[in-house]
Design an enzyme around this catalytic site. Structure first.
Site, PDB file in Angstrom:
ATOM      1  N   SER A   1       0.825  -1.209   0.000  1.00 21.21           N
ATOM      2  CA  SER A   1       0.000   0.000   0.000  1.00 21.21           C
ATOM      3  C   SER A   1       0.858   1.258   0.000  1.00 21.21           C
ATOM      4  O   SER A   1       1.982   1.269   0.509  1.00 21.21           O
ATOM      5  CB  SER A   1      -0.913   0.023   1.223  1.00 21.21           C
ATOM      6  OG  SER A   1      -1.727  -1.114   1.229  1.00 21.21           O
TER       7      SER A   1
HETATM    8  N1  SAM Z   1      -1.587  -3.592   3.107  1.00 21.12           N
HETATM    9  C1  SAM Z   1      -0.709  -4.370   2.300  1.00 21.12           C
HETATM   10  C2  SAM Z   1       0.700  -3.864   2.406  1.00 21.12           C
HETATM   11  O1  SAM Z   1       0.927  -2.834   2.991  1.00 21.12           O
HETATM   12  O2  SAM Z   1       1.587  -4.513   1.843  1.00 21.12           O
HETATM   13  C3  SAM Z   1      -1.073  -4.335   0.849  1.00 21.12           C
HETATM   14  C4  SAM Z   1      -2.348  -4.895   0.550  1.00 21.12           C
HETATM   15  S1  SAM Z   1      -2.644  -5.150  -1.136  1.00 21.12           S
HETATM   16  C5  SAM Z   1      -3.107  -3.555  -1.636  1.00 21.12           C
HETATM   17  C6  SAM Z   1      -4.135  -6.049  -0.999  1.00 21.12           C
HETATM   18  C7  SAM Z   1      -3.959  -7.474  -0.611  1.00 21.12           C
HETATM   19  O3  SAM Z   1      -5.247  -8.016  -0.389  1.00 21.12           O
HETATM   20  C8  SAM Z   1      -3.329  -8.338  -1.674  1.00 21.12           C
HETATM   21  O4  SAM Z   1      -2.165  -8.929  -1.169  1.00 21.12           O
HETATM   22  C9  SAM Z   1      -4.399  -9.377  -1.981  1.00 21.12           C
HETATM   23  O5  SAM Z   1      -3.866 -10.648  -2.268  1.00 21.12           O
HETATM   24  C10 SAM Z   1      -5.206  -9.374  -0.706  1.00 21.12           C
HETATM   25  N2  SAM Z   1      -6.577  -9.870  -0.793  1.00 21.12           N
HETATM   26  C11 SAM Z   1      -7.504  -9.658  -1.747  1.00 21.12           C
HETATM   27  N3  SAM Z   1      -8.639 -10.285  -1.420  1.00 21.12           N
HETATM   28  C12 SAM Z   1      -8.435 -10.895  -0.226  1.00 21.12           C
HETATM   29  C13 SAM Z   1      -9.229 -11.691   0.635  1.00 21.12           C
HETATM   30  N4  SAM Z   1     -10.487 -12.007   0.354  1.00 21.12           N
HETATM   31  N5  SAM Z   1      -8.685 -12.135   1.762  1.00 21.12           N
HETATM   32  C14 SAM Z   1      -7.401 -11.851   2.089  1.00 21.12           C
HETATM   33  N6  SAM Z   1      -6.595 -11.111   1.324  1.00 21.12           N
HETATM   34  C15 SAM Z   1      -7.111 -10.629   0.184  1.00 21.12           C
END
Ligand code: SAM
Length: 667
Positions: A61
């Site tokens: 993010s």
């Molecule tokens: N906050 C994280 C960081 O700082 O590195 C980045 C998050 S990234 C924008 C969003 C993440 O959500 C991805 O790694 C994706 O695989 C995960 N994701 C999407 N749908 C999900 C779900 N239903 N359950 C868990 N993770 C999920």
């Protein structure tokens, strides 16, 4: 030392300056070393305020967004926090600095494992990481005082509402898969939930039982997921179905295309693709379709994947307007053959003759460029326009755009210099220039509406390109999306400028005009003009993909290299192209939206490889460089096939005619 300084700068410029004041959030943001959560090669960008690519095609993010979410979720020291979307673990570390306990769920095991190990190594012992579907929450540890979702869902998952403590806050992006609104839901009682809108954001999709469905392709897995249960497709059956449903093209100039024109119906936007940037048949067939659309369906504009000011020179020519003096030569930059070719020349002469016979100016057919690689020529054109209509404003424009001058020959170097803090970026100035221009719309339009439209679009190009060159360094989906969003916005502006009933035909590569959500691009978080058009115009648009098996193509071996006439290798056996080749119909149109036989669409729905050749062609690494997974009938409404094709015919031009751009901002 440099890192500490960069972190300090990030805090000042991107966190505090943008309104984050909670001291706990500020302290947490300042103490978490973001570089530890990134692949080593991206370490130098750790403190630029951008999302960056991590493993499994996901992103870490953007710092400001992490701070904003912690702030909006009002995370406090005694809180138990649930985070959905661990990704790299960076945001979890920030939350762990503020709260008592953090539970975080990630759907990709690969990411969850790396984040767990990393958080433990860095000493964040109050975080627990689990691999699973976060849309279902983590009921064993509920209720949560704060739930923060780092991926965008269609709606707020019911399970998360149920697991929110009374008084708890849930922050989540919701809305269409490529653009969402950040919302905060506060649970006031057992049954009372209060929702507030916090503004527009862009996140990767939340995929799960209470989120979006599984994508057709998932970069973290090698196999396509769509219809994984389906039996192996039967290539020979599919090829036979194609041959039965195909409408043969006997000759480009005289084939009957009534069926296609009928299917396009009253659509206002028709998108015509190409599988390479250098195939004669693709240009000629698109010209044929375009002519019919202009003659029979009243289309009023052609918009192409080219730079705005270059296409604008052509537009004056085809609409019979006197040329403007200028010191630069249109389409003189790599890849020159894409628009400077004999096939396009024929189209332009036809358009000019057609327009000469069309009296009403509003019915004359325009020619526009949707792209934005023309930072300097666009800036030059804005200054020259203001010289004509408002010399005082021209002086301001010279000053504002002048800061970009040192980077004229290498705008990408500007982006890098701005990013690494070697110079202040010019965002404010180029945006202010556009704003000032639009504010004087009424005065300027009084001179000439078309001229104002042209100048305003050039100012938009400068603003868009300035941003593009800064974000392209991250190499993620953002720069691609920025470009396709710009092209889509430009198309909408052209439609409204050309009048309420205007119809426009767009020429771009298949990778832009095919719906990206039906290809592996979607798993990388990329969208394109085809997908945006489909979402906005629905049945009022029609997109046509083009393909070929073998022959020759105009392309370069490397970016900026000389154009060569290269052999195209016959298509791979596991590709859509091979199915078309095996139909043994040398050239055809194939209706995919609603084909004459449902079985055809069904069979084609099994994902396969599709080939995309751009301005660079690397036959030696064809599979890695040029093939991608797609679901053809979800990507296009129609597919046009030429089994054997030839390279487009470039037009020579005198190199000496290409003078270096006169100092664009000189008085
Ligand atoms: N906050 C994280 C960081 O700082 O590195 C980045 C998050 S990234 C924008 C969003 C993440 O959500 C991805 O790694 C994706 O695989 C995960 N994701 C999407 N749908 C999900 C779900 N239903 N359950 C868990 N993770 C999920």
């Amino acid at each position: 030392m440099a890192t500490a300084m960069q972190r300090q700068l990030m805090m000042e410029r991107h966190i505090q300056a943008r309104g984050i004041t909670d001291p706990r959030v500020l302290e947490a943001m300042e103490s978490v070393p973001r570089e530890e959560f990134l692949p080593p090669e991206l370490g130098e960008f750790a403190y630029s305020d951008q999302a960056l690519p991590i493993e499994a095609g996901q992103t870490i993010s953007q710092p400001y967004i992490v701070a904003l979410m912690a702030d909006e979720a009002q995370v406090k020291p005694e809180d138990t926090v649930l985070e959905i979307g661990t990704g790299s673990g960076y945001a979890a570390a920030v939350f762990a600095k503020i709260a008592a306990r953090v539970f975080t769920i990630e759907r990709h095991a690969e990411l969850a494992d790396v984040a767990r190990e990393r958080l433990a190594r860095l000493g964040y012992h109050n975080v627990e990481v689990r691999c699973g579907d976060g849309t279902l929450g983590w009921s064993e540890h509920a209720p949560f005082d704060a739930i923060i979702v780092a991926a965008g869902g269609p709606d707020v998952p019911r399970a998360l509402l149920d697991q929110l403590a009374i008084g708890g806050r849930l922050v989540i992006p919701i809305g269409a898969s490529h653009a969402q609104d950040l919302v905060r839901v506060t649970r006031r009682s057992e049954t009372d939930f209060h929702q507030e809108d916090l503004g527009a954001v862009r996140f990767v999709p939340l995929i799960g039982e209470q989120g979006w469905g599984e994508p057709a392709f998932d970069n973290a897995r090698t196999k396509p997921l769509v219809r994984a249960e389906k039996r192996e497709s039967r290539p020979s059956l599919i090829s036979r179905l194609i041959s039965e449903c195909a409408e043969p093209i006997t000759g480009i100039e005289d084939a009957s295309i009534d069926g296609l024109i009928e299917r396009i119906g009253d659509a206002h936007v028709v998108l015509l693709g190409e599988a390479t940037h250098g195939t004669s048949e693709f240009y000629r067939m698109r010209m044929r379709i375009t002519q019919e659309l202009i003659r029979r369906r009243g289309f009023r504009g052609v918009a192409v994947e080219a730079d705005w000011p270059d296409a604008s020179v052509i537009d004056r020519y085809v609409r019979g307007k006197p040329p403007r003096t200028r010191t630069w030569v249109p389409f003189s930059r790599f890849p020159t053959w894409m628009w400077r070719n004999r096939e396009i020349d024929t189209l332009l002469e036809w358009m000019r003759a057609h327009n000469a016979e069309t009296e009403a100016p509003e019915k004359k057919v325009s020619f526009s460029g949707l792209d934005f690689y023309s930072l300097f020529t666009s800036a030059y054109e804005v200054v020259r326009y203001l010289d004509r209509v408002d010399p005082t404003a021209a002086t301001a424009a010279r000053e504002r755009y002048g800061q970009l001058t040192p980077w004229q020959d290498d705008p990408a170097a500007y982006g890098r210099a701005a990013l690494v803090g070697k110079m202040k970026d010019c965002e404010e100035d180029v945006v202010a220039m556009l704003r000032d221009l639009l504010a004087k719309r009424i005065d300027y339009v009084a001179h000439d509406g078309d001229e104002f439209f042209d100048a305003a679009q050039n100012a938009r190009v400068v603003a868009g390109a300035e941003r593009y060159y800064r974000v392209m360094y991250y190499g993620g989906a953002d720069s691609w999306n920025l470009r396709d969003q710009h092209m889509f916005d430009t198309l909408k502006l052209i439609l409204s400028h050309r009048g309420p009933d205007a119809k426009i035909v767009v020429w771009e590569h298949n990778s832009h005009i095919g719906d990206a959500s039906a290809t592996e691009m979607s798993a990388r978080g990329e969208h394109n003009i085809g997908q945006l058009c489909r979402a906005a115009f629905r049945d009022d648009m029609y997109n046509v993909g083009f393909g070929t098996d073998h022959g020759t193509v105009a392309a370069a071996h490397d970016w900026d290299g000389p154009m060569e006439r290269m052999s195209v290798r016959p298509a791979r056996s596991d590709s859509y192209e091979r199915l078309c080749h095996d139909s043994e119909v040398p050239a055809f149109m194939l209706h995919l939206r609603n084909p004459s036989r449902d079985e055809l669409r069904d069979e084609l729905f099994s994902p396969r490889l599709e080939r995309a050749i751009g301005v660079v062609y690397r036959p030696d690494t064809e599979l890695q460089s040029h093939y991608f997974q797609a679901v053809l009938p979800a990507q296009f409404d129609e597919y046009v096939w030429f089994d054997e094709t030839e390279a487009v015919n470039p037009l020579p031009f005198a190199a000496e005619a290409v003078r270096p751009l006169e100092h664009p901002f000189a008085a």
